[in-house]
Design a protein around this motif. Structure first.
Motif, short mmCIF file in Angstrom:
data_model
loop_
_atom_site.label_atom_id
_atom_site.label_comp_id
_atom_site.label_asym_id
_atom_site.label_seq_id
_atom_site.Cartn_x
_atom_site.Cartn_y
_atom_site.Cartn_z
N UNK A 4 0.95 -1.11 -0.11
CA UNK A 4 0.10 0.21 0.07
C UNK A 4 0.90 1.43 0.07
N UNK A 5 0.99 2.24 -1.13
CA UNK A 5 1.94 3.02 -1.23
C UNK A 5 3.46 2.44 -1.14
N UNK A 6 4.13 3.03 -0.13
CA UNK A 6 5.41 2.68 0.19
C UNK A 6 5.52 1.69 1.21
N UNK A 7 4.43 1.07 1.65
CA UNK A 7 4.20 0.21 2.91
C UNK A 7 3.88 -1.13 2.65
N UNK A 8 4.60 -2.14 3.23
CA UNK A 8 4.08 -3.58 3.19
C UNK A 8 3.33 -3.93 4.66
N UNK A 9 2.18 -4.31 4.26
CA UNK A 9 1.25 -4.74 5.20
C UNK A 9 1.04 -6.18 5.47
N UNK A 10 1.34 -6.63 6.67
CA UNK A 10 1.45 -8.06 6.98
C UNK A 10 0.24 -8.25 7.84
N UNK A 11 -0.83 -8.72 7.49
CA UNK A 11 -1.85 -9.11 8.40
C UNK A 11 -2.05 -10.51 8.81
N UNK A 12 -1.88 -10.55 10.15
CA UNK A 12 -2.10 -12.19 10.68
C UNK A 12 -3.08 -12.08 11.87
N UNK A 13 -3.89 -13.40 11.45
CA UNK A 13 -4.91 -13.80 12.35
C UNK A 13 -4.47 -14.95 13.06
N UNK A 14 -3.93 -14.73 14.19
CA UNK A 14 -3.41 -15.73 15.09
C UNK A 14 -4.34 -16.47 15.88
N UNK A 15 -5.25 -17.09 15.47
CA UNK A 15 -6.16 -17.90 16.23
C UNK A 15 -5.92 -19.24 16.78
N UNK A 23 -2.14 -14.77 2.43
CA UNK A 23 -1.90 -15.50 1.14
C UNK A 23 -1.85 -17.22 1.78
N UNK A 24 -1.72 -17.49 3.12
CA UNK A 24 -1.38 -18.67 3.70
C UNK A 24 -2.43 -19.11 4.83
N UNK A 25 -2.58 -20.29 5.09
CA UNK A 25 -3.12 -20.75 6.19
C UNK A 25 -2.16 -21.95 6.80
N UNK A 26 -1.74 -21.61 7.96
CA UNK A 26 -0.65 -22.74 8.76
C UNK A 26 -1.10 -22.89 9.99
#
Length: 44
Positions: A4-15, A23-26
């Motif tokens: 997003x613009x000059x940022x990298x956004x790493x969204x994590x749902x630690x359930x 992009x993944x489910x681990x």
């Protein structure tokens, strides 16, 4: 990971059972104990 613009956004749902990103489910390493834990105080 999304850009997003000059940022990298790493969204994590630690359930409880899975760690989910954009992009993944681990699977996590959580398992049920059959007995009481050895240490019962001051543990996570």
């Amino acid at each position: 990971m999304k850009r997003y613009n000059n940022f990298l956004i790493v969204g994590i749902d630690h359930s409880y059972g899975n760690i989910k990103t954009a992009n993944t489910v681990t699977p996590t390493g959580i398992t049920k104990l059959d007995a009481a834990p050895t240490f019962t105080k001051n543990t996570l």
